[in-house]
Structures are given as C-alpha cells and as structure tokens.
Design an enzyme around this catalytic site. Structure first.
Site, PDB file in Angstrom:
ATOM      1  N   SER A  55     -16.213  47.987  85.084  1.00  9.72           N
ATOM      2  CA  SER A  55     -17.540  47.969  84.491  1.00  9.72           C
ATOM      3  C   SER A  55     -18.609  48.047  85.597  1.00  9.72           C
ATOM      4  CB  SER A  55     -17.685  46.729  83.610  1.00  9.72           C
ATOM      5  OG  SER A  55     -18.801  46.832  82.756  1.00  9.72           O
ATOM      6  N   ASP A 103     -16.051  53.169  73.617  1.00  9.46           N
ATOM      7  CA  ASP A 103     -16.589  51.976  74.277  1.00  9.46           C
ATOM      8  C   ASP A 103     -17.897  51.577  73.590  1.00  9.46           C
ATOM      9  OD1 ASP A 103     -17.911  50.196  76.077  1.00  9.46           O
ATOM     10  OD2 ASP A 103     -16.825  51.059  77.775  1.00  9.46           O
ATOM     11  N   HIS A 126     -14.137  48.559  75.663  1.00  3.96           N
ATOM     12  CA  HIS A 126     -14.690  48.316  77.001  1.00  3.96           C
ATOM     13  C   HIS A 126     -13.747  47.409  77.772  1.00  3.96           C
ATOM     14  CE1 HIS A 126     -17.828  48.185  80.044  1.00  3.96           C
ATOM     15  NE2 HIS A 126     -17.589  46.898  80.165  1.00  3.96           N
TER      16      HIS A 126
END
Length: 326
Positions: free
Chosen positions: A149, A273, A302
C-alpha cells in the site's frame, strides 16, 4: 493479467468472496507465529540531523538457504512490523530460508517513540538512508524489497529515482496507490466512510503519539482534520515542504517515477480494490518499461488475495515466486 504459469490465477477463498471481505480479512486472521525462526531488534539512526531512529525486526531462518538475499518488508499506512500481512510474508520467506527485515517507517509502530518526525508516501529518502547503513553481513547476498500500500508507493518512487543504480536485486509492490490524489478522492467516497474514518483516526493517534514533535498549532490541525486530504493539506504538506496536499500528491505520485525503474519489479494489484481505483492500473503503459512485471487480478481487495488452495495469501506466493525465478 495472470501470474507466471507456475501459479494458478487468483480465486477468492470462502468466506472472503467480496472485495470488502478480502480487504478486512487480515483483521480476523490470527497473527503468524515466526517460531522456530528467531528475531532481534535492530536500530538505524538516520543521518539527517533529526535524531530520529528507525527500528526494525531482523528475522533469521532456522534453516538458512545459501545465497538467499535479505528481504526488506515495508508496511502500509498506520501499519508496522507486526501487521498481519507483513508477518505472513515474513513467515513464508523464512520457511524458504531467507532472512527478513521487517521495517517500521519513521514514526510508525515502535519507531514512534524514537522519531520526532513522520513518514509519508513520498519519503523515499528514509529508505535510501536505510540501505546505506545496513550491515554488510546482511547484504552480502543481495537485497530484495516488498512494499505494501503506502509502503509500496514509497518503494516505487524510490526505485524510479534510482533507476538501474538501485542497490536491490528485485522489488515488489502490493496494492500500491500509484496516483495519490486520485486514490485519496476514491477513499473519501461515501461507500468507504467506515474505512476512511478508521484510517483517519489511526493516523491521528500515530501522528501525535509519544515521541512525536508537533507544535500546538500542528496538533490542532491534525486533530481537527475531517478527512485524510485535510490531514495531508493542513499538516503533512506544510510540515514537509509542500505547498498543499495537491502539490504533495502530484510531486510524490509513483506514476511520475515508474518509467525510470531499472530493476525487476513486480507490481501486484486488484481491479476491485475498494481503496484504489482499478482504472489507474488499467491505464498505465506497462509495455513502456520492461523492468515492470504487472500482475493484475479482477478480485483480491486491498492487500487481501486470500485465495483457494492455500491459507497463505496468494500475493505472498506470487511475490516469493517472483524473487526466486523472476
């Protein structure tokens, strides 16, 4: 796009059938125990005059594999060395004989107490500094890195800045926000209000925790922020030399740098996502840089990728396979 033929395409595992369930699944999984592998605390004072120190956990495999590179794992926003996705990847790499360094970014997790400043998506200079102070004993067989991320965004920026001079054998990003402004707006959609509130609350706790050096005005700006955009606009941007959140996002977005990446780099993401629009990944010109290997799936959420056939997240298996075989 499918992974290399050694792994089957991703298929969600019961009960994680939707993008949101994939995304929150890590909250319900037990943390991976690393025994019989061993861990030790390492400290890396940063040479920038701030007095800040990055803390990391160095994990050594019970059965080392000769020639295996050191793997550095970089967490995402409000994560740390003990985030479940970090521990999961660490366990797999340790079982395969690699040493693992689980890094806490500046002001994250246990690094909060020994850092006055804060990490953000564009702070690639901290990773650059870390690589210069790693003991030779750890880097003798080379280094690979995985960013998740926000950590993935920072890693992609760093790789683009360094080009072929990056002192890494290979790298991987998982669910990285490759356009920060677009991602922030996407996160602030009404359907994401629970995610957004949770992340923002965690950011406020992290930014003002013991060890953080913030003025009264900065503290008020942090605590008064009603969105992640506000937090970056009122605190991160002025504190770290950006004109605004928009300026910060534009100057640090990974897509500005990815064309310059010069080492083998896996870019793994899911089109469903809920935090990052799949259109960003669909629109990018992957053919323009042969150093990039995109693995883009229709499902996965995600930093999820909880698939059939294994309790190990599918993303872990893809990353490990990439590092072993390219």
């Amino acid at each position: 796009m499918s992974p290399r033929p050694e792994l089957p395409p991703f298929q969600p595992r019961f009960p994680w059938w939707t993008s949101d369930l994939q995304t929150i699944a890590n909250r319900f999984r037990g943390a991976d125990a690393l025994a019989p592998h061993t861990s030790e605390r390492l400290k890396f004072p940063l040479p920038d005059g701030t007095g800040d120190t990055l803390l990391a956990s160095l994990d050594r495999p019970a059965t080392p594999r000769p020639g295996a590179p050191l793997a550095i794992l970089i967490h995402g926003l409000t994560g740390a060395e003990d985030s479940r996705y970090v521990l999961s990847m660490a366990r797999l790499l340790l079982d395969r004989g690699s040493r693992v360094l689980r890094l806490n970014l500046r002001g994250a997790g246990p690094s909060r107490a020994v850092c006055g400043q804060h990490y953000y998506a564009g702070r690639s200079q901290d990773f650059r500094a870390l690589l210069t102070v790693l003991p030779k004993e750890l880097t003798a067989d080379g280094v690979v890195a995985v960013g998740y991320s926000l950590g993935g965004a920072m890693l992609l920026k760093y790789l683009g800045e360094e080009g072929k001079a990056a002192p890494l054998l290979a790298a991987a990003s998982v669910s990285a926000p490759i356009d920060l402004a677009v991602t922030c707006r996407y996160m602030m959609r009404r359907r994401n209000r629970l995610y957004h509130r949770y992340i923002l609350d965690q950011m406020k706790v992290e930014a003002t925790g013991d060890g953080a050096v913030v003025s009264a005005a900065e503290r008020a700006a942090i605590m008064g922020s009603s969105t992640v955009w506000d937090y970056d606009d009122f605190f991160i941007a002025p504190r770290y030399g950006f004109a605004s959140a928009e300026d910060y996002y534009e100057r640090c977005r990974p897509t500005r740098f990815m064309g310059g990446i010069g080492i083998p780099t896996l870019v793994l993401a899911s089109f469903d996502d809920p935090w990052i629009p799949g259109a960003l990944y669909r629109a990018y010109d992957w053919a323009g840089n042969p150093s990039l290997s995109p693995v883009l799936t229709d499902q996965g959420g995600h930093v999820g990728f909880h698939g059939t056939g294994s309790r190990q997240p599918w993303s872990d298996l893809v990353v490990a396979r990439f590092f072993e075989h390219g």
